[in-house]
Design a protein around this motif. Structure first.
Motif, PDB file in Angstrom:
ATOM      1  N   ASP A  31       0.824  -1.206   0.000  1.00 40.93           N
ATOM      2  CA  ASP A  31       0.000   0.000   0.000  1.00 40.93           C
ATOM      3  C   ASP A  31       0.861   1.259   0.000  1.00 40.93           C
ATOM      4  OD1 ASP A  31      -2.223  -1.626  -0.013  1.00 40.93           O
ATOM      5  OD2 ASP A  31      -2.732  -1.295   2.094  1.00 40.93           O
ATOM      6  N   VAL A  32       1.942   1.239   0.749  1.00 42.00           N
ATOM      7  CA  VAL A  32       2.868   2.385   0.779  1.00 42.00           C
ATOM      8  C   VAL A  32       3.477   2.584  -0.603  1.00 42.00           C
ATOM      9  CG1 VAL A  32       5.063   3.220   1.709  1.00 42.00           C
ATOM     10  CG2 VAL A  32       3.352   2.255   3.249  1.00 42.00           C
ATOM     11  N   ARG A  33       3.878   1.502  -1.252  1.00 48.74           N
ATOM     12  CA  ARG A  33       4.460   1.621  -2.601  1.00 48.74           C
ATOM     13  C   ARG A  33       3.434   2.169  -3.597  1.00 48.74           C
ATOM     14  NH1 ARG A  33       7.193  -3.048  -0.871  1.00 48.74           N
ATOM     15  NH2 ARG A  33       5.669  -4.461  -1.764  1.00 48.74           N
ATOM     16  N   ILE A  34       2.202   1.697  -3.503  1.00 51.23           N
ATOM     17  CA  ILE A  34       1.156   2.190  -4.405  1.00 51.23           C
ATOM     18  C   ILE A  34       0.911   3.674  -4.162  1.00 51.23           C
ATOM     19  CG2 ILE A  34      -1.314   2.070  -4.950  1.00 51.23           C
ATOM     20  CD1 ILE A  34      -1.101  -0.987  -4.345  1.00 51.23           C
ATOM     21  N   LYS A  35       0.821   4.070  -2.891  1.00 53.99           N
ATOM     22  CA  LYS A  35       0.569   5.480  -2.583  1.00 53.99           C
ATOM     23  C   LYS A  35       1.744   6.346  -3.047  1.00 53.99           C
ATOM     24  CE  LYS A  35      -1.446   8.610   0.705  1.00 53.99           C
ATOM     25  NZ  LYS A  35      -1.985   8.817   2.032  1.00 53.99           N
ATOM     26  N   ALA A  36       2.958   5.857  -2.900  1.00 51.11           N
ATOM     27  CA  ALA A  36       4.131   6.601  -3.376  1.00 51.11           C
ATOM     28  C   ALA A  36       4.087   6.756  -4.893  1.00 51.11           C
ATOM     29  CB  ALA A  36       5.408   5.902  -2.934  1.00 51.11           C
ATOM     30  N   THR A  38      -6.289   7.482  -0.785  1.00 57.09           N
ATOM     31  CA  THR A  38      -5.813   6.564   0.237  1.00 57.09           C
ATOM     32  C   THR A  38      -5.710   5.193  -0.417  1.00 57.09           C
ATOM     33  OG1 THR A  38      -8.046   6.064   1.017  1.00 57.09           O
ATOM     34  CG2 THR A  38      -6.865   7.822   2.174  1.00 57.09           C
ATOM     35  N   VAL A  39      -4.976   4.291   0.248  1.00 57.12           N
ATOM     36  CA  VAL A  39      -4.799   2.934  -0.275  1.00 57.12           C
ATOM     37  C   VAL A  39      -4.974   1.952   0.869  1.00 57.12           C
ATOM     38  CG1 VAL A  39      -3.266   1.352  -1.493  1.00 57.12           C
ATOM     39  CG2 VAL A  39      -3.093   3.812  -1.942  1.00 57.12           C
ATOM     40  N   LYS A  40      -5.780   0.931   0.637  1.00 55.26           N
ATOM     41  CA  LYS A  40      -5.955  -0.131   1.623  1.00 55.26           C
ATOM     42  C   LYS A  40      -6.052  -1.466   0.903  1.00 55.26           C
ATOM     43  CE  LYS A  40      -8.609  -1.863   5.462  1.00 55.26           C
ATOM     44  NZ  LYS A  40      -9.800  -1.749   6.278  1.00 55.26           N
ATOM     45  N   ASP A  41      -5.178  -2.372   1.274  1.00 55.35           N
ATOM     46  CA  ASP A  41      -5.174  -3.721   0.704  1.00 55.35           C
ATOM     47  C   ASP A  41      -5.145  -3.698  -0.822  1.00 55.35           C
ATOM     48  OD1 ASP A  41      -5.277  -4.732   3.307  1.00 55.35           O
ATOM     49  OD2 ASP A  41      -7.467  -4.765   3.304  1.00 55.35           O
ATOM     50  N   GLY A  42      -4.369  -2.794  -1.393  1.00 54.54           N
ATOM     51  CA  GLY A  42      -4.203  -2.718  -2.837  1.00 54.54           C
ATOM     52  C   GLY A  42      -5.303  -1.986  -3.581  1.00 54.54           C
ATOM     53  N   THR A  43      -6.292  -1.476  -2.851  1.00 52.93           N
ATOM     54  CA  THR A  43      -7.389  -0.736  -3.477  1.00 52.93           C
ATOM     55  C   THR A  43      -7.225   0.748  -3.175  1.00 52.93           C
ATOM     56  OG1 THR A  43      -8.898  -2.610  -3.308  1.00 52.93           O
ATOM     57  CG2 THR A  43      -9.890  -0.436  -3.571  1.00 52.93           C
ATOM     58  N   VAL A  44      -7.250   1.549  -4.222  1.00 58.76           N
ATOM     59  CA  VAL A  44      -7.108   2.996  -4.096  1.00 58.76           C
ATOM     60  C   VAL A  44      -8.493   3.626  -4.003  1.00 58.76           C
ATOM     61  CG1 VAL A  44      -6.330   5.101  -5.266  1.00 58.76           C
ATOM     62  CG2 VAL A  44      -4.975   3.020  -5.426  1.00 58.76           C
ATOM     63  N   THR A  45      -8.650   4.535  -3.057  1.00 61.66           N
ATOM     64  CA  THR A  45      -9.861   5.344  -2.972  1.00 61.66           C
ATOM     65  C   THR A  45      -9.498   6.767  -3.357  1.00 61.66           C
ATOM     66  OG1 THR A  45     -10.783   3.951  -1.224  1.00 61.66           O
ATOM     67  CG2 THR A  45     -11.714   6.166  -1.467  1.00 61.66           C
ATOM     68  N   LEU A  46     -10.146   7.266  -4.389  1.00 61.78           N
ATOM     69  CA  LEU A  46      -9.931   8.632  -4.868  1.00 61.78           C
ATOM     70  C   LEU A  46     -11.142   9.467  -4.483  1.00 61.78           C
ATOM     71  CD1 LEU A  46      -8.801   7.661  -8.462  1.00 61.78           C
ATOM     72  CD2 LEU A  46      -7.314   8.532  -6.662  1.00 61.78           C
ATOM     73  N   VAL A  82       4.887  13.489   2.674  1.00 62.29           N
ATOM     74  CA  VAL A  82       4.987  12.834   3.978  1.00 62.29           C
ATOM     75  C   VAL A  82       3.977  11.695   4.074  1.00 62.29           C
ATOM     76  CG1 VAL A  82       4.647  13.138   6.468  1.00 62.29           C
ATOM     77  CG2 VAL A  82       5.881  14.877   5.162  1.00 62.29           C
ATOM     78  N   LEU A  83       2.780  11.925   3.560  1.00 59.79           N
ATOM     79  CA  LEU A  83       1.697  10.958   3.708  1.00 59.79           C
ATOM     80  C   LEU A  83       1.871   9.698   2.869  1.00 59.79           C
ATOM     81  CD1 LEU A  83      -1.450  13.259   3.974  1.00 59.79           C
ATOM     82  CD2 LEU A  83      -0.085  12.220   5.802  1.00 59.79           C
ATOM     83  N   VAL A  84       2.858   9.656   1.982  1.00 57.00           N
ATOM     84  CA  VAL A  84       3.084   8.419   1.218  1.00 57.00           C
ATOM     85  C   VAL A  84       3.396   7.253   2.150  1.00 57.00           C
ATOM     86  CG1 VAL A  84       3.822   9.591  -0.892  1.00 57.00           C
ATOM     87  CG2 VAL A  84       5.534   8.822   0.744  1.00 57.00           C
ATOM     88  N   HIS A  85       3.900   7.534   3.327  1.00 54.60           N
ATOM     89  CA  HIS A  85       4.235   6.482   4.296  1.00 54.60           C
ATOM     90  C   HIS A  85       3.038   6.062   5.137  1.00 54.60           C
ATOM     91  CE1 HIS A  85       8.382   7.082   3.187  1.00 54.60           C
ATOM     92  NE2 HIS A  85       8.221   8.382   3.402  1.00 54.60           N
ATOM     93  N   TYR A  86       1.910   6.719   4.952  1.00 53.77           N
ATOM     94  CA  TYR A  86       0.694   6.452   5.719  1.00 53.77           C
ATOM     95  C   TYR A  86      -0.452   6.252   4.725  1.00 53.77           C
ATOM     96  CZ  TYR A  86       3.841   8.517   9.113  1.00 53.77           C
ATOM     97  OH  TYR A  86       4.946   8.805   9.886  1.00 53.77           O
ATOM     98  N   PRO A  87      -0.616   5.044   4.200  1.00 55.18           N
ATOM     99  CA  PRO A  87      -1.522   4.834   3.075  1.00 55.18           C
ATOM    100  C   PRO A  87      -2.991   5.149   3.338  1.00 55.18           C
ATOM    101  CG  PRO A  87      -0.547   2.751   3.801  1.00 55.18           C
ATOM    102  CD  PRO A  87       0.104   3.840   4.574  1.00 55.18           C
ATOM    103  N   LEU A  88      -3.429   5.134   4.586  1.00 59.82           N
ATOM    104  CA  LEU A  88      -4.838   5.413   4.872  1.00 59.82           C
ATOM    105  C   LEU A  88      -5.082   6.810   5.425  1.00 59.82           C
ATOM    106  CD1 LEU A  88      -6.185   2.034   6.255  1.00 59.82           C
ATOM    107  CD2 LEU A  88      -6.813   3.203   4.148  1.00 59.82           C
ATOM    108  N   VAL A  89      -4.109   7.686   5.270  1.00 57.56           N
ATOM    109  CA  VAL A  89      -4.246   9.055   5.771  1.00 57.56           C
ATOM    110  C   VAL A  89      -4.224  10.016   4.586  1.00 57.56           C
ATOM    111  CG1 VAL A  89      -3.274  10.846   7.258  1.00 57.56           C
ATOM    112  CG2 VAL A  89      -3.094   8.446   7.928  1.00 57.56           C
TER     113      VAL A  89
END
Length: 146
Positions: free
Chosen positions: A29-34, A52-60, A110-117
């Motif tokens: 998830d961190v890699r996807i968000k980055a 945000t990203v959770k379990d490989g799913t992106v929410t836009l 900064v938030l790339v390290h926090y996929p659900l924030v």
């Protein structure tokens, strides 16, 4: 008098303190968000979009000024081949470009390290919204407020 930093910390604590994130799939998830952040940084189509990203799913979510812009955002994200899915909650609405874009880019880095924030930025206020492991909260607050 409450300073901007104090206000931010209190607001962020309220939004994040009770939320807990399990580490399952966190690295992916961190890699996807980055990856999304790298696309969004130089792409004005993402100016009003949060993710945000959770379990490989992106929410836009957020705003795009037109259907064409929204399609470009979705197409950019669909190009990431490791995604399990995309939840599109983008609405068509006004996007104001101003000094906040530089702040948004900095906060998003900064938030790339926090996929659900994600962050809501309004003038000089930054509100963090989402989920985070409790032990990461102080580190996040420190990174955002510096």
């Amino acid at each position: 008098m409450i300073t901007k930093t104090d206000f931010f910390k209190k607001r962020a604590v309220l939004l994040l303190s009770s939320l807990v994130l399990l580490a399952c799939g966190m690295d992916q998830d961190v890699r996807i968000k980055a990856h999304i952040n790298a696309i969004a940084t130089d792409n004005l189509n993402f100016a009003g979009v949060k993710y945000t990203v959770k379990d490989g799913t992106v929410t836009l979510f957020g705003n795009c000024p037109s259907d064409k812009t929204k399609r470009k955002v979705l197409q950019s994200v669909k190009g990431i081949n490791v995604l399990k899915g995309i939840r599109d909650s983008i609405t068509i609405g006004p996007v104001v470009l101003g000094g906040e874009q530089q702040i948004k880019a900095s906060v998003d880095s900064v938030l790339v390290h926090y996929p659900l924030v994600s962050a809501e930025i309004n003038e000089n206020d930054i509100a963090l919204i989402g989920a985070i492991e409790h032990h990461q909260a102080e580190q996040l607050f420190s990174q955002i407020s510096s």
